[in-house]
Design a protein around this motif. Structure first.
Motif, PDB file in Angstrom:
ATOM      1  N   THR A   1       8.336  -1.777 -13.443  1.00  0.00           N
ATOM      2  CA  THR A   1       9.727  -2.009 -13.817  1.00  0.00           C
ATOM      3  C   THR A   1      10.416  -2.952 -12.839  1.00  0.00           C
ATOM      4  OG1 THR A   1       9.825   0.184 -14.835  1.00  0.00           O
ATOM      5  CG2 THR A   1      11.918  -0.869 -14.316  1.00  0.00           C
ATOM      6  N   VAL A   2      10.202  -2.740 -11.544  1.00  0.00           N
ATOM      7  CA  VAL A   2      10.820  -3.583 -10.522  1.00  0.00           C
ATOM      8  C   VAL A   2      10.337  -5.025 -10.634  1.00  0.00           C
ATOM      9  CG1 VAL A   2      10.770  -4.039  -8.023  1.00  0.00           C
ATOM     10  CG2 VAL A   2      11.378  -1.776  -8.861  1.00  0.00           C
TER      11      VAL A   2
ATOM     12  N   MET B   1       0.836  -1.199   0.000  1.00  0.00           N
ATOM     13  CA  MET B   1       0.000   0.000   0.000  1.00  0.00           C
ATOM     14  C   MET B   1       0.866   1.241   0.000  1.00  0.00           C
ATOM     15  SD  MET B   1      -1.765  -0.728   3.629  1.00  0.00           S
ATOM     16  CE  MET B   1      -1.234  -2.343   4.106  1.00  0.00           C
ATOM     17  N   THR B   2       0.272   2.320  -0.464  1.00  0.00           N
ATOM     18  CA  THR B   2       0.974   3.587  -0.532  1.00  0.00           C
ATOM     19  C   THR B   2      -0.010   4.725  -0.308  1.00  0.00           C
ATOM     20  OG1 THR B   2       2.400   4.987  -1.888  1.00  0.00           O
ATOM     21  CG2 THR B   2       0.700   3.755  -3.051  1.00  0.00           C
ATOM     22  N   GLU B   3       0.523   5.846   0.121  1.00  0.00           N
ATOM     23  CA  GLU B   3      -0.296   7.047   0.237  1.00  0.00           C
ATOM     24  C   GLU B   3      -0.041   7.983  -0.937  1.00  0.00           C
ATOM     25  OE1 GLU B   3      -0.210   8.798   4.112  1.00  0.00           O
ATOM     26  OE2 GLU B   3      -0.564   6.880   5.091  1.00  0.00           O
ATOM     27  N   LYS B   4       0.813   7.550  -1.849  1.00  0.00           N
ATOM     28  CA  LYS B   4       1.072   8.305  -3.069  1.00  0.00           C
ATOM     29  C   LYS B   4      -0.015   7.974  -4.089  1.00  0.00           C
ATOM     30  CE  LYS B   4       6.077   7.855  -2.634  1.00  0.00           C
ATOM     31  NZ  LYS B   4       7.281   7.286  -3.277  1.00  0.00           N
ATOM     32  N   PRO B   5      -0.262   8.873  -5.042  1.00  0.00           N
ATOM     33  CA  PRO B   5      -1.186   8.529  -6.129  1.00  0.00           C
ATOM     34  C   PRO B   5      -0.648   7.334  -6.909  1.00  0.00           C
ATOM     35  CG  PRO B   5      -0.708  10.883  -6.137  1.00  0.00           C
ATOM     36  CD  PRO B   5       0.226  10.251  -5.153  1.00  0.00           C
ATOM     37  N   LEU B   6      -1.531   6.506  -7.385  1.00  0.00           N
ATOM     38  CA  LEU B   6      -1.146   5.298  -8.104  1.00  0.00           C
ATOM     39  C   LEU B   6      -0.270   5.611  -9.313  1.00  0.00           C
ATOM     40  CD1 LEU B   6      -1.617   2.310  -7.734  1.00  0.00           C
ATOM     41  CD2 LEU B   6      -3.558   2.492  -9.262  1.00  0.00           C
ATOM     42  N   ARG B   7      -0.577   6.692  -9.995  1.00  0.00           N
ATOM     43  CA  ARG B   7       0.200   7.050 -11.189  1.00  0.00           C
ATOM     44  C   ARG B   7       1.650   7.380 -10.845  1.00  0.00           C
ATOM     45  NH1 ARG B   7      -2.843  11.120  -9.685  1.00  0.00           N
ATOM     46  NH2 ARG B   7      -2.035  13.233  -9.527  1.00  0.00           N
ATOM     47  N   ALA B   8       1.919   7.752  -9.580  1.00  0.00           N
ATOM     48  CA  ALA B   8       3.275   8.101  -9.165  1.00  0.00           C
ATOM     49  C   ALA B   8       4.146   6.871  -8.924  1.00  0.00           C
ATOM     50  CB  ALA B   8       3.232   8.955  -7.900  1.00  0.00           C
ATOM     51  N   VAL B   9       3.546   5.715  -8.686  1.00  0.00           N
ATOM     52  CA  VAL B   9       4.323   4.508  -8.405  1.00  0.00           C
ATOM     53  C   VAL B   9       4.166   3.420  -9.471  1.00  0.00           C
ATOM     54  CG1 VAL B   9       4.292   4.880  -5.913  1.00  0.00           C
ATOM     55  CG2 VAL B   9       2.513   3.492  -6.964  1.00  0.00           C
ATOM     56  N   MET B  10       3.226   3.608 -10.388  1.00  0.00           N
ATOM     57  CA  MET B  10       2.905   2.561 -11.351  1.00  0.00           C
ATOM     58  C   MET B  10       4.103   2.156 -12.211  1.00  0.00           C
ATOM     59  SD  MET B  10      -0.080   2.274 -14.285  1.00  0.00           S
ATOM     60  CE  MET B  10      -0.803   3.715 -13.655  1.00  0.00           C
ATOM     61  N   TYR B  11       4.775   3.102 -12.811  1.00  0.00           N
ATOM     62  CA  TYR B  11       5.880   2.793 -13.721  1.00  0.00           C
ATOM     63  C   TYR B  11       7.020   2.096 -12.979  1.00  0.00           C
ATOM     64  CZ  TYR B  11       9.792   3.265 -16.896  1.00  0.00           C
ATOM     65  OH  TYR B  11      10.876   2.981 -17.680  1.00  0.00           O
TER      66      TYR B  11
ATOM     67  N   ASP C   1      11.744  -0.293  -1.157  1.00  0.00           N
ATOM     68  CA  ASP C   1      12.619   0.818  -1.533  1.00  0.00           C
ATOM     69  C   ASP C   1      11.887   1.882  -2.344  1.00  0.00           C
ATOM     70  OD1 ASP C   1      14.694  -0.399  -0.216  1.00  0.00           O
ATOM     71  OD2 ASP C   1      15.654  -1.187  -2.043  1.00  0.00           O
ATOM     72  N   LEU C   2      10.771   1.499  -2.980  1.00  0.00           N
ATOM     73  CA  LEU C   2       9.954   2.462  -3.730  1.00  0.00           C
ATOM     74  C   LEU C   2       9.056   3.285  -2.805  1.00  0.00           C
ATOM     75  CD1 LEU C   2       8.735   0.344  -6.790  1.00  0.00           C
ATOM     76  CD2 LEU C   2      10.578   2.034  -6.729  1.00  0.00           C
ATOM     77  N   GLY C   3       9.070   2.966  -1.516  1.00  0.00           N
ATOM     78  CA  GLY C   3       8.219   3.675  -0.570  1.00  0.00           C
ATOM     79  C   GLY C   3       6.887   2.987  -0.353  1.00  0.00           C
ATOM     80  N   LEU C   4       6.756   1.759  -0.807  1.00  0.00           N
ATOM     81  CA  LEU C   4       5.522   0.999  -0.602  1.00  0.00           C
ATOM     82  C   LEU C   4       5.607   0.262   0.728  1.00  0.00           C
ATOM     83  CD1 LEU C   4       5.166  -0.535  -4.164  1.00  0.00           C
ATOM     84  CD2 LEU C   4       4.035   1.487  -3.273  1.00  0.00           C
ATOM     85  N   LYS C   5       4.489   0.195   1.432  1.00  0.00           N
ATOM     86  CA  LYS C   5       4.425  -0.570   2.677  1.00  0.00           C
ATOM     87  C   LYS C   5       3.970  -1.980   2.307  1.00  0.00           C
ATOM     88  CE  LYS C   5       3.222   3.551   5.196  1.00  0.00           C
ATOM     89  NZ  LYS C   5       2.126   4.355   5.669  1.00  0.00           N
ATOM     90  N   VAL C   6       4.897  -2.917   2.342  1.00  0.00           N
ATOM     91  CA  VAL C   6       4.632  -4.285   1.915  1.00  0.00           C
ATOM     92  C   VAL C   6       4.216  -5.130   3.110  1.00  0.00           C
ATOM     93  CG1 VAL C   6       5.586  -6.303   0.762  1.00  0.00           C
ATOM     94  CG2 VAL C   6       6.335  -4.016   0.074  1.00  0.00           C
ATOM     95  N   ASP C   7       3.088  -5.828   2.983  1.00  0.00           N
ATOM     96  CA  ASP C   7       2.597  -6.723   4.026  1.00  0.00           C
ATOM     97  C   ASP C   7       3.235  -8.097   3.817  1.00  0.00           C
ATOM     98  OD1 ASP C   7       1.218  -8.126   5.945  1.00  0.00           O
ATOM     99  OD2 ASP C   7      -0.691  -8.103   4.879  1.00  0.00           O
ATOM    100  N   THR C   8       4.130  -8.476   4.698  1.00  0.00           N
ATOM    101  CA  THR C   8       4.838  -9.747   4.551  1.00  0.00           C
ATOM    102  C   THR C   8       4.197 -10.873   5.359  1.00  0.00           C
ATOM    103  OG1 THR C   8       6.356  -9.137   6.330  1.00  0.00           O
ATOM    104  CG2 THR C   8       7.043  -8.618   4.075  1.00  0.00           C
ATOM    105  N   ALA C   9       3.104 -10.601   6.046  1.00  0.00           N
ATOM    106  CA  ALA C   9       2.476 -11.607   6.904  1.00  0.00           C
ATOM    107  C   ALA C   9       1.981 -12.823   6.122  1.00  0.00           C
ATOM    108  CB  ALA C   9       1.319 -10.983   7.677  1.00  0.00           C
ATOM    109  N   SER C  10       1.548 -12.629   4.889  1.00  0.00           N
ATOM    110  CA  SER C  10       0.990 -13.740   4.127  1.00  0.00           C
ATOM    111  C   SER C  10       2.008 -14.450   3.227  1.00  0.00           C
ATOM    112  CB  SER C  10      -0.177 -13.242   3.260  1.00  0.00           C
ATOM    113  OG  SER C  10       0.307 -12.307   2.313  1.00  0.00           O
ATOM    114  N   LEU C  11       3.262 -14.011   3.284  1.00  0.00           N
ATOM    115  CA  LEU C  11       4.279 -14.636   2.443  1.00  0.00           C
ATOM    116  C   LEU C  11       4.628 -16.028   2.949  1.00  0.00           C
ATOM    117  CD1 LEU C  11       6.839 -11.780   1.715  1.00  0.00           C
ATOM    118  CD2 LEU C  11       5.151 -12.767   0.196  1.00  0.00           C
ATOM    119  N   PRO C  12       4.855 -16.960   2.037  1.00  0.00           N
ATOM    120  CA  PRO C  12       5.279 -18.297   2.465  1.00  0.00           C
ATOM    121  C   PRO C  12       6.733 -18.273   2.931  1.00  0.00           C
ATOM    122  CG  PRO C  12       5.314 -18.150   0.086  1.00  0.00           C
ATOM    123  CD  PRO C  12       4.723 -16.855   0.594  1.00  0.00           C
TER     124      PRO C  12
END
Length: 111
Positions: free
Chosen positions: A25-26, A11-21, A65-76
């Motif tokens: 790419t990542v 999740m992010t608090e940035k507009p989607l268009r700001a992180v989409m590209y 590193d892109l500034g996204l808050k990644v939820d790792t709780a569901s990762l295997p």
């Protein structure tokens, strides 16, 4: 052979268009390409790809590193996955920016 589906939510608090590209790419670079990408209005981006187990934590770090808050709780647990198999992965990025609920005014049609 049954292949486990990996779902990664960010999740992010940035507009989607700001992180989409950058997110596209990542994911493409780490997974070796994309299978599908869909934008759900201004609220979410869903990217589908395939990933080797040893690249999973690299993907999590790169998205963080892109500034996204990644939820790792569901990762295997990576140690329980086969290292030579590619696993389908879905990366969902939800935006909570103020522009996600922006209304579009459609002019009335005469008649």
């Amino acid at each position: 052979m049954y292949r486990r589906l990996i779902q990664l939510q960010a999740m992010t608090e940035k507009p989607l268009r700001a992180v989409m590209y950058d997110a596209r790419t990542v994911v493409s670079r780490i997974c070796g390409g994309l299978d599908d990408m869909q934008q759900l209005g201004n609220k979410a981006l869903v990217i589908r790809a395939e990933i080797f187990a040893d690249r999973l934590m690299t993907l999590v770090s790169a998205l963080s590193d892109l500034g996204l808050k990644v939820d790792t709780a569901s990762l295997p647990d990576v140690n329980t996955l086969e290292t030579t198999a590619e696993y389908p992965i879905t990366v969902q990025i939800s935006s909570f920016a103020s522009d996600t609920d922006a209304r579009v005014t459609i002019p009335q049609i005469p008649g």
